[in-house]
Design an enzyme around this catalytic site. Structure first.
Site, short mmCIF file in Angstrom:
data_model
loop_
_atom_site.label_atom_id
_atom_site.label_comp_id
_atom_site.label_asym_id
_atom_site.label_seq_id
_atom_site.Cartn_x
_atom_site.Cartn_y
_atom_site.Cartn_z
N LYS A 149 0.86 -1.19 0.00
CA LYS A 149 0.00 0.00 0.00
C LYS A 149 0.89 1.24 0.00
O LYS A 149 1.43 1.65 1.02
CB LYS A 149 -0.91 0.04 1.23
CG LYS A 149 -2.03 1.06 1.04
CD LYS A 149 -2.46 1.77 2.29
CE LYS A 149 -1.64 2.94 2.68
NZ LYS A 149 -1.59 4.08 1.74
N GLU A 224 10.22 1.69 10.27
CA GLU A 224 11.23 2.71 9.98
C GLU A 224 10.51 4.04 10.13
O GLU A 224 9.65 4.37 9.31
CB GLU A 224 11.74 2.58 8.53
CG GLU A 224 12.40 1.26 8.21
CD GLU A 224 13.76 1.12 8.85
OE1 GLU A 224 14.27 2.11 9.42
OE2 GLU A 224 14.31 0.01 8.79
N CYS A 258 13.91 11.08 6.17
CA CYS A 258 13.99 10.72 7.59
C CYS A 258 15.41 10.82 8.12
O CYS A 258 15.62 10.93 9.31
CB CYS A 258 13.44 9.31 7.77
SG CYS A 258 14.10 8.17 6.58
N GLU A 351 10.59 16.73 14.37
CA GLU A 351 11.00 16.50 12.99
C GLU A 351 10.31 17.53 12.09
O GLU A 351 9.09 17.67 12.14
CB GLU A 351 10.60 15.08 12.58
CG GLU A 351 11.04 14.76 11.18
CD GLU A 351 10.82 13.30 10.84
OE1 GLU A 351 9.71 12.81 11.07
OE2 GLU A 351 11.77 12.67 10.34
P1 NDP Z 1 2.53 8.66 7.46
O1 NDP Z 1 3.02 7.93 8.64
O2 NDP Z 1 1.34 9.51 7.59
O3 NDP Z 1 2.18 7.67 6.24
C1 NDP Z 1 2.99 6.61 5.87
C2 NDP Z 1 2.15 5.51 5.26
O4 NDP Z 1 1.27 5.00 6.25
C3 NDP Z 1 1.25 6.00 4.12
O5 NDP Z 1 1.13 4.97 3.17
C4 NDP Z 1 -0.07 6.23 4.81
O6 NDP Z 1 -1.18 6.18 3.94
C5 NDP Z 1 -0.07 5.07 5.79
N1 NDP Z 1 -0.96 5.26 6.94
C6 NDP Z 1 -1.43 6.40 7.50
N2 NDP Z 1 -2.24 6.14 8.55
C7 NDP Z 1 -2.29 4.80 8.67
C8 NDP Z 1 -2.93 3.91 9.58
N3 NDP Z 1 -3.70 4.35 10.57
N4 NDP Z 1 -2.75 2.58 9.42
C9 NDP Z 1 -1.97 2.09 8.43
N5 NDP Z 1 -1.33 2.89 7.55
C10 NDP Z 1 -1.47 4.22 7.66
O7 NDP Z 1 3.82 9.42 6.98
P2 NDP Z 1 4.04 10.30 5.69
O8 NDP Z 1 3.81 9.49 4.48
O9 NDP Z 1 3.21 11.51 5.87
O10 NDP Z 1 5.62 10.59 5.74
C11 NDP Z 1 6.17 11.52 6.57
C12 NDP Z 1 6.68 10.89 7.85
O11 NDP Z 1 7.25 9.60 7.62
C13 NDP Z 1 7.79 11.69 8.50
O12 NDP Z 1 7.53 11.87 9.86
C14 NDP Z 1 9.06 10.87 8.31
O13 NDP Z 1 9.99 10.96 9.30
C15 NDP Z 1 8.56 9.49 8.23
N6 NDP Z 1 9.45 8.71 7.37
C16 NDP Z 1 10.38 7.86 7.90
C17 NDP Z 1 11.26 7.18 7.11
C18 NDP Z 1 12.25 6.21 7.68
O14 NDP Z 1 12.86 5.45 6.95
N7 NDP Z 1 12.45 6.16 8.98
C19 NDP Z 1 11.24 7.33 5.67
C20 NDP Z 1 10.22 8.19 5.20
C21 NDP Z 1 9.37 8.86 6.02
P3 NDP Z 1 -1.77 7.48 3.20
O15 NDP Z 1 -0.76 8.56 3.27
O16 NDP Z 1 -2.00 6.99 1.81
O17 NDP Z 1 -3.05 7.84 3.88
#
Ligand code: NDP
Length: 450
Positions: A149, A224, A258, A351
């Site tokens: 997803k 992650e 990140c 962050e």
């Molecule tokens: P989110 O955590 O909002 O989203 C990440 C993924 O999770 C998306 O596919 C999102 O779907 C999905 N998601 C959201 N809510 C739920 C839920 N309740 N249950 C299951 N899946 C869910 O992060 P962002 O995409 O907004 O990315 C930004 C954040 O991610 C930053 O804080 C960053 O630090 C972190 N990040 C960390 C990385 C790492 O390697 N440590 C790498 C990249 C980002 P959808 O958006 O389609 O609704």
């Protein structure tokens, strides 16, 4: 979905719901027995074919990613290059999933690695296909089937990937992509009784809810999550090199990384000199059209992200200097350096996920380590010094999963990547990722006493 650089509609994709997740999980479950039973060399062959297929479409995927995520085309090309390398690296894995033989009484004991089953992959928008590949490749190599997803904002490269995977000979049902909101589709994957594991990259907040949701069925989870990495510059460092490298370490991918070194910690006596050296590099950053060959930084992903990043210019820390960004449509934010920043300022603690660097100073090694560790996160970081012993002492003392000395790199296909503390758990990439996608089984064969 919108193109972040122009706000124009790039593509329309039907929005999936939980019932589509159920169908994808059913397809993945049905495909599992044959995929896991495939001879290791044959599974390797399909993964090599997939790497080749992605290689043929390298430029197409890079342009798709650059437009959908608003990233500089040179970066997008490098990222798709890493996707291809990741599949090639793990194509070698099916034939190298070794077990142990362990001396015991009365027979032979040995271990084998079994696939976990159907794995749910939930990925973010900042490095869409790259982060997906870090999960897809080891999961498939270890004999699992997957439901991916992607983030709703950036699904296009994942959808194209699924088509290319089919063309490369990945059997039906082994790779499934569902494009829908996290709150419904992501959640359904986490709750689904036939999903054995969730591999997630995203925010710490969502990671926490996934870990809690997965507990109900004791699903395996790797996370992650976010970061607040420190770039530590000691007075004896090559300051010119540290200052030249610092901008892209925090402003690369418009800071939506990140591993962004968003806290620059500089030893007190060289702070002013370092800022003098840093300023021209920040001002020279080329921010603009993601598809232009000389662009180094594109826009932010969305209007919401722009609003969230702008909120960090809250007056707590003064703006030292800024680079430039285009006017007009698009979610533009100029690279910004705040200094001096206090450890209690919001920008030092949360962050940003945007192009803002917080410069802080420290007196000595102990204070540098204390500041670097003064965060809930523990993902990455850098140490700049000419004193090798100090570099190693500090590298051991900083609580992060990855560190670089006199460099700002975090990820390589062949080395493990992941976080300490609230940056998550589990490791991706390198040989260690396979452990996260397989279970160890111990088998005892009695040879005596029958
Ligand atoms: P989110 O955590 O909002 O989203 C990440 C993924 O999770 C998306 O596919 C999102 O779907 C999905 N998601 C959201 N809510 C739920 C839920 N309740 N249950 C299951 N899946 C869910 O992060 P962002 O995409 O907004 O990315 C930004 C954040 O991610 C930053 O804080 C960053 O630090 C972190 N990040 C960390 C990385 C790492 O390697 N440590 C790498 C990249 C980002 P959808 O958006 O389609 O609704």
């Amino acid at each position: 979905m919108l193109e972040p650089a122009t706000e124009a509609v790039l593509a329309e994709v039907p929005r999936a719901g939980p019932e589509d997740v159920d169908a994808a999980v059913a397809a993945a479950s049905a495909a599992l027995p044959a995929w896991r039973a495939l001879a290791p060399g044959e599974r390797a062959g399909v993964l090599y074919a997939l790497a080749d297929k992605l290689g043929e479409h390298h430029e197409e995927l890079a342009v798709l990613e650059a437009r959908n995520a608003g990233k500089a085309i040179v970066d997008a090309r490098a990222e798709i290059g890493m996707v291809i390398d990741t599949f090639r690296y793990y194509a070698g894995a099916p034939e190298r999933l070794l077990g142990d033989t362990i001396p015991v009484a009365g027979g032979q004991a040995f271990t084998v690695r079994e696939p976990v089953g159907v794995v749910g992959l939930i990925t973010p928008w900042n490095f869409p296909l790259t982060i997906a590949s870090w999960k897809l490749a080891p999961a498939l190599a270890a004999g699992n089937t997957v439901v991916l997803k992607p983030a709703e904002l950036t699904p296009l490269s994942a959808l194209r990937f699924a088509e290319l995977a089919a063309e490369a000979g990945i059997p039906d049902g082994v790779v499934n992509v569902v494009v829908g909101p996290g709150s419904s589709c992501g959640q359904r994957l986490v709750e689904h009784p036939d999903v054995a594991k969730i591999a997630f990259t995203g925010s710490t907040e969502v990671g926490r809810s996934i870990a809690a949701g997965a507990a109900a069925s004791i699903k395996r989870v790797t996370l992650e999550l976010g970061g607040k990495s420190a770039n530590i510059v000691f007075a004896d460092a090559d300051l010119e090199a540290a200052a030249a490298a610092a901008p892209l370490a925090v402003f690369g991918n418009a800071g939506q990384d990140c591993c962004a070194r968003s806290r620059i910690l500089v030893q007190e006596e060289v702070r002013d000199r370092f800022l003098e050296l840093l300023e021209p590099h920040v001002k020279a950053l080329r921010v603009g059209d993601p598809l232009a060959e000389d662009t180094q930084m594109g826009p932010l992903i969305s209007a919401g992200q722009l609003e969230s990043v702008t909120s960090f210019l809250d007056g707590q820390a003064p703006v030292a200097f800024r680079g430039s960004a285009p006017d007009g449509p698009g979610h533009w934010f100029a690279p910004t350096v705040l200094s001096p920043v206090k450890p209690s300022d919001r920008v030092a603690r949360e962050e940003v996920f945007g192009p803002i660097a917080a410069v802080m100073s420290f007196r000595d090694e102990a204070e540098a380590i204390g500041l670097a560790n003064d965060t809930i996160y523990g993902l990455s970081g850098s140490i700049w010094t000419r004193d090798g012993a100090r570099a190693l002492r500090v590298a051991r003392a900083v609580q992060t999963g990855v560190l670089s000395i006199n460099a700002n790199t975090s990820v390589r296909v062949s080395t493990p990547f992941g976080g300490f503390k609230q940056s998550g758990y589990g490791r991706e990439l390198g040989p260690h990722a396979l452990e996260a996608y397989s279970e160890v089984k111990t088998i005892f064969y009695a040879t005596e006493g029958r």
